[in-house]
Design a protein around this motif. Structure first.
Motif, PDB file in Angstrom:
ATOM      1  N   ARG A  39       9.746   5.983   5.348  1.00 39.67           N
ATOM      2  CA  ARG A  39       9.115   5.583   6.109  1.00 39.67           C
ATOM      3  C   ARG A  39       7.708   5.881   5.420  1.00 39.67           C
ATOM      4  NH1 ARG A  39       9.912   4.199  11.938  1.00 39.67           N
ATOM      5  NH2 ARG A  39      12.069   4.296  11.884  1.00 39.67           N
ATOM      6  N   PHE A  40       7.273   6.608   4.806  1.00 33.29           N
ATOM      7  CA  PHE A  40       6.084   6.844   4.055  1.00 33.29           C
ATOM      8  C   PHE A  40       5.989   5.854   2.860  1.00 33.29           C
ATOM      9  CE2 PHE A  40       6.005  10.494   6.680  1.00 33.29           C
ATOM     10  CZ  PHE A  40       4.534  10.541   6.822  1.00 33.29           C
ATOM     11  N   LEU A  41       6.918   5.409   2.239  1.00 34.55           N
ATOM     12  CA  LEU A  41       7.086   4.356   1.163  1.00 34.55           C
ATOM     13  C   LEU A  41       6.552   3.171   1.706  1.00 34.55           C
ATOM     14  CD1 LEU A  41      10.149   5.199  -0.681  1.00 34.55           C
ATOM     15  CD2 LEU A  41       8.112   5.436  -1.719  1.00 34.55           C
ATOM     16  N   LEU A  42       6.982   2.760   2.975  1.00 39.26           N
ATOM     17  CA  LEU A  42       6.609   1.285   3.506  1.00 39.26           C
ATOM     18  C   LEU A  42       5.451   1.537   4.345  1.00 39.26           C
ATOM     19  CD1 LEU A  42      10.381   0.816   5.038  1.00 39.26           C
ATOM     20  CD2 LEU A  42       9.266  -0.241   3.060  1.00 39.26           C
ATOM     21  N   SER A 117       6.036   6.609  13.206  1.00 39.22           N
ATOM     22  CA  SER A 117       5.886   5.037  13.188  1.00 39.22           C
ATOM     23  C   SER A 117       4.582   4.664  12.129  1.00 39.22           C
ATOM     24  CB  SER A 117       5.434   4.358  14.489  1.00 39.22           C
ATOM     25  OG  SER A 117       4.379   5.080  14.912  1.00 39.22           O
ATOM     26  N   GLU A 118       4.513   3.598  11.980  1.00 32.37           N
ATOM     27  CA  GLU A 118       3.497   3.032  10.703  1.00 32.37           C
ATOM     28  C   GLU A 118       2.169   3.306  11.566  1.00 32.37           C
ATOM     29  OE1 GLU A 118       1.922  -1.117   9.259  1.00 32.37           O
ATOM     30  OE2 GLU A 118       3.850  -0.620   8.794  1.00 32.37           O
ATOM     31  N   ARG A 119       2.100   2.956  12.975  1.00 36.18           N
ATOM     32  CA  ARG A 119       0.972   3.000  13.836  1.00 36.18           C
ATOM     33  C   ARG A 119       0.524   4.851  13.723  1.00 36.18           C
ATOM     34  NH1 ARG A 119      -0.411   6.604  17.786  1.00 36.18           N
ATOM     35  NH2 ARG A 119       1.428   6.293  18.817  1.00 36.18           N
ATOM     36  N   ASN A 124      -3.519   8.605  11.720  1.00 30.27           N
ATOM     37  CA  ASN A 124      -3.817  10.087  10.829  1.00 30.27           C
ATOM     38  C   ASN A 124      -4.543   9.926   9.964  1.00 30.27           C
ATOM     39  OD1 ASN A 124      -1.945  12.635  11.403  1.00 30.27           O
ATOM     40  ND2 ASN A 124      -1.016  10.994  12.484  1.00 30.27           N
ATOM     41  N   ILE A 125      -4.503   8.828   9.011  1.00 31.24           N
ATOM     42  CA  ILE A 125      -5.467   8.726   7.739  1.00 31.24           C
ATOM     43  C   ILE A 125      -6.744   8.205   8.488  1.00 31.24           C
ATOM     44  CG2 ILE A 125      -5.758   7.025   5.886  1.00 31.24           C
ATOM     45  CD1 ILE A 125      -2.745   6.436   5.596  1.00 31.24           C
ATOM     46  N   ARG A 126      -6.745   7.514   9.341  1.00 31.18           N
ATOM     47  CA  ARG A 126      -8.224   7.032   9.886  1.00 31.18           C
ATOM     48  C   ARG A 126      -8.949   8.076  10.356  1.00 31.18           C
ATOM     49  NH1 ARG A 126      -8.987   3.989  14.549  1.00 31.18           N
ATOM     50  NH2 ARG A 126      -6.714   3.249  14.465  1.00 31.18           N
TER      51      ARG A 126
END
Length: 239
Positions: A39-42, A117-119, A124-126
């Motif tokens: 999931r984190f690779l993608l 999820s990607e969202r 989290n980053i933002r």
């Protein structure tokens, strides 16, 4: 740099498993940990992935990732005695191997939440960039009550109640400074990064979680996760 710290230190006691920690159990034909790392690779925005595991499982984890994700540049490091100790060890490895910069972020995530999820990762980053720290939380559906012994105590307003998930994310340098400021007693009782921030009066921005971002803890959870991996219905729910 944005680092993902996958925390894989659980022993799986509630799973009833005595041979392998639960993060190595299979769902959909592959170990839970492999799904989570993938999931984190993608996910766009993640520069490096570090997986923290008990020392005795390091070589096993490295072989597992090489087998299932041969192109992955995930580093396996020794975890600590609890969650915060593992986080600090990950931060220490980053500092030693790559150096720490003011803008560096760690997105820390439970290895046994393989459907993030990607969202959620992107927010989290933002939000960590904006506020310094972020925590993924799912608004409570059921009424939540507190109890004392065998008796009901209080029923807090449900609209203020959340279930805490992961990722938990933060700027690395301030996190390390906050952890080093803890007293010995605080360090023993505060096993959650967000609790540490709130104790020190620092803001933590909420990332709304999702039902599918559940933690695989029991045999029931394992069966549900395996179903989601193997069926078209499950694939639709995870998109």
């Amino acid at each position: 740099m944005v680092y993902a710290g996958i925390l894989a230190g659980g022993r799986g006691e509630r799973m009833g498993n005595t041979e392998r920690p639960k993060q190595f159990l299979p769902i959909g034909g592959r170990p839970i940990l492999v799904h989570t790392v993938e999931r984190f690779l993608l996910a766009p925005g993640i520069d490096r992935i570090l997986v923290a595991v008990p020392e005795r499982w390091r070589a096993y984890t490295e072989a597992l990732l090489k087998q299932h994700l041969p192109q992955a540049k995930a580093l396996v490091v020794a975890g600590g005695r609890d969650r915060n100790d593992s986080l600090l060890r990950v931060c220490g490895y980053i500092e030693e191997a790559f150096g720490l910069h003011e803008e560096d972020i760690l997105v820390s995530h439970d290895a046994v939440r393989p459907f993030v999820s990607e969202r959620i990762i992107e927010e989290n980053i933002r939000f960590a960039q904006e506020a310094g720290a972020a925590n993924t939380m799912l608004p409570a559906i059921d009424t939540i009550a507190t109890g004392e012994g065998a008796y009901l105590d209080t029923i807090p307003p449900r609209d203020r109640m959340y279930q805490v998930q992961t990722p938990q994310s933060f700027l690395i340098r301030p996190f390390v400074r906050v952890c080093r400021s803890l007293t010995e007693q605080e360090a023993k009782t505060l096993t959650d990064a967000s609790k540490i921030y709130r104790l020190k009066g620092l803001p933590v921005k909420i990332v709304l979680g999702e039902q599918c971002n559940f933690k695989i803890t029991t045999p029931y959870d394992l069966a549900v996760a395996d179903f989601l991996c193997r069926t078209p219905e499950g694939d639709g729910l995870l998109r």
